[in-house]
Design an enzyme around this catalytic site. Structure first.
Site, PDB file in Angstrom:
ATOM      1  N   HIS A 122       0.563  -1.252  -0.242  1.00 32.47           N
ATOM      2  CA  HIS A 122       0.421  -0.043  -0.275  1.00 32.47           C
ATOM      3  C   HIS A 122       0.835   0.704   0.278  1.00 32.47           C
ATOM      4  O   HIS A 122       0.387   2.305  -0.512  1.00 32.47           O
ATOM      5  CB  HIS A 122      -1.162   0.247   1.173  1.00 32.47           C
ATOM      6  CG  HIS A 122      -0.501   0.668   2.492  1.00 32.47           C
ATOM      7  ND1 HIS A 122      -0.096  -0.324   3.462  1.00 32.47           N
ATOM      8  CD2 HIS A 122      -0.241   1.271   3.173  1.00 32.47           C
ATOM      9  CE1 HIS A 122       0.319  -0.014   4.746  1.00 32.47           C
ATOM     10  NE2 HIS A 122       0.466   1.125   5.094  1.00 32.47           N
ATOM     11  N   ASP A 169      -0.190  -7.840   2.011  1.00 28.60           N
ATOM     12  CA  ASP A 169       0.771  -6.034   1.725  1.00 28.60           C
ATOM     13  C   ASP A 169       1.779  -6.055   1.397  1.00 28.60           C
ATOM     14  O   ASP A 169       3.052  -5.406   2.350  1.00 28.60           O
ATOM     15  CB  ASP A 169       0.770  -5.639   3.321  1.00 28.60           C
ATOM     16  CG  ASP A 169       0.085  -4.024   3.056  1.00 28.60           C
ATOM     17  OD1 ASP A 169       0.267  -3.627   2.144  1.00 28.60           O
ATOM     18  OD2 ASP A 169      -0.042  -3.146   3.950  1.00 28.60           O
ATOM     19  N   SER A 179       4.804   2.100   8.088  1.00 23.64           N
ATOM     20  CA  SER A 179       4.343   1.293   7.064  1.00 23.64           C
ATOM     21  C   SER A 179       6.065   0.389   6.312  1.00 23.64           C
ATOM     22  O   SER A 179       6.231   2.030   5.449  1.00 23.64           O
ATOM     23  CB  SER A 179       3.407   1.795   5.827  1.00 23.64           C
ATOM     24  OG  SER A 179       1.842   1.255   6.670  1.00 23.64           O
TER      25      SER A 179
END
Length: 506
Positions: free
Chosen positions: A136, A166, A239
């Site tokens: 993402h 992911d 992230s």
């Protein structure tokens, strides 16, 4: 940024917040990082003594942590909204009075091009420029820049990306880069110390620590990742960053947080590195991930459902729906079957099955061991191929109430009526009973008005009389497994009938 709703909280992807610099890179040789594990002590002594020192870990491994910035060109129509009008098209007011209205592409103001930016973290796994991050973080990016600790910047290309886990692999043109050491998430234990390094809220190379709170966490709509849960502070900007054990080995990729505020609340989730590296191998070789599929919908086997199916425990994956003409249908599986083993591998809980099937190569013939009506059965099935994840999801159909008589099923708390034939055709069903009111046992089972009852255990419901007889013959206090349709979803519920002397009302 990825979001999922869980009760009133949001499961928020930890990216899209600016990050700028990182710590400088030195060329010190790698060395073993000491842990705080104490030697064996007497039972009366404290089990935990002292705190770990993470300085050596950070100095050694922090050099391979990078910042990732992405940009994307978006074309946005100029805002033509007129004050006082709530509609999407302000020209509607002219259309209502019969004036000619030009189409949107002929109204003069061209769309504006705006460049959006998002940033996250990543880490180098190979000295010749392979970098891991979250899918993402780089999704739909037109341009990706990787910044190293010595402030050098490189344009990166996406080698491959997998939205289901992911995980993304990037490549930069560089040699002799510092790399992280990879550990084993399978060997990670609940209670161990872990360290996260990333750029939360743009604060580069921030180090936070915590413990492993749980392993094998299953999150909504995340069927292929048994997440590591930690209480290490992870925030937007982390992230794609690494999660280390105290030996300085990467055991996870920070991916999501559970939050009501958008920031850290003590619940962080990382992709196990063992699972991630399986994906990396495919992405590097083919640029995509190939997974097996068998064409079934499943749901967890709860204690209540196990009792209603007459099972001794709640192990296995309960088949709630079988795709027409899919591999499972061709093999003979039916809704109500409980899958216990797939290709010799035990299915302890329903979340095990998607991962086991996904790891099976398409075209392979495997055996499935299942229970049907308490009887063990074995099926031979040829595994199909799971399509690549699409961006959109099909919308749920609205279940409208049609005219017709309603019948009350007394002690069940259900009031139902036949479904209009037009709706049955639309839903691909031969027969169904629409729930128009619930109370008592039905309400406690979670049945809702608008649900369509379509099955009793593994049998399809073909008439109201069939359902009525099943409920009337069931002993007080026992449970009946009902299969129903709720929008696009097919699922089982356990309807527990009142015991003798127990009220049938709420």
């Amino acid at each position: 940024m990825m979001k999922n709703s869980l009760l009133t909280a949001a499961l928020i992807a930890c990216g899209l917040i600016a990050c700028t610099e990182a710590a400088s890179v030195a060329s010190a040789p790698k060395q073993v990082v000491a842990t705080a594990t104490a030697p064996a002590v007497a039972a009366s002594a404290p089990l935990v003594t002292g705190l770990p020192d993470f300085t050596a870990l950070v100095e050694r491994e922090g050099k391979a942590v990078v910042n990732i910035s992405t940009s994307q060109l978006r074309r946005n129509a100029r805002n033509q909204q007129m004050p006082g009008f709530d509609g999407d098209d302000p020209f509607d007011i002219f259309r209502r009075f019969g004036f000619p209205v030009p189409p949107p592409n002929q109204r003069g103001a061209p769309p504006r091009e705006e460049r959006s930016q998002s940033l996250g973290s990543g880490f180098i796994v190979e000295a010749d420029g392979y970098v891991l991050t979250n899918a993402h973080v780089v999704a739909e990016a037109d341009e990706i820049t990787v910044k190293l600790g010595d402030k050098r910047e490189f344009k990166a290309k996406v080698v491959g990306s997998d939205a289901r886990t992911d995980v993304a692999v990037l490549k930069i043109e560089a040699k002799g880069l510092p790399t992280v050491d990879l550990g084993s998430s399978d060997k990670l234990r609940v209670g161990e110390w872990v360290v996260a390094i990333g750029s939360p809220f743009g604060l580069e190379n921030t180090v936070t620590a915590g413990i492993v709170s749980a392993k094998g966490r299953n999150l909504p709509d995340e069927n292929y990742v048994p997440f590591i849960q930690t209480d290490a502070a992870v925030n937007p900007g982390n992230s794609g960053g690494p999660l280390f054990n105290v030996r300085g080995e990467v055991v996870g990729i920070n991916s999501q947080i559970f939050s009501q505020s958008g920031g850290y609340m003590g619940l962080s989730f990382a992709i196990p590195i063992d699972e991630a590296m399986k994906i990396v191998s495919q992405l590097k070789s083919t640029g995509k991930v190939t997974r097996g599929r068998i064409g079934v919908g499943i749901q967890p086997m709860t204690d209540e459902l196990a009792a209603s199916f007459g099972l001794k425990d709640n192990k296995g994956a309960l088949v709630s729906n079988v795709e027409a003409d899919g591999p499972a249908a061709k093999a003979g599986l039916k809704a109500g079957d409980v899958i216990l083993k797939f290709n010799g591998r035990e299915v302890t809980q329903s979340s095990d099955l998607p991962r086991i099937v996904g790891e099976t190569a398409p075209g392979v013939s495997v055996s499935i061991e299942a229970l049907r009506d308490r009887t063990p059965k074995t099926f031979k099935i040829i595994v199909g191929e799971l399509e690549q994840l699409a961006d959109g999801r099909s919308a749920q159909r609205e279940l409208k109430r049609d005219r017709g008589g309603a019948d009350s099923l007394n002690k069940s708390g259900l009031t139902v009526r036949d479904v209009d034939p037009r709706m049955l055709k639309q839903m691909g069903l031969k027969f169904g009973l629409q729930v128009i009111n619930v109370q008592g046992a039905a309400a406690r089972a979670g049945i809702q008005s608008g649900d369509i009852l379509i099955g009793l255990g593994s049998e399809e419901i073909t008439s109201f009389k069939q359902l009525e007889e099943a409920i009337s013959k069931a002993k007080p206090g026992t449970s009946i497994p009902l299969r129903l349709r709720r929008g696009e979803l097919s699922l089982f519920v356990s309807l527990k009938l009142p015991a003798k002397g127990e009220s049938t009302d709420d």
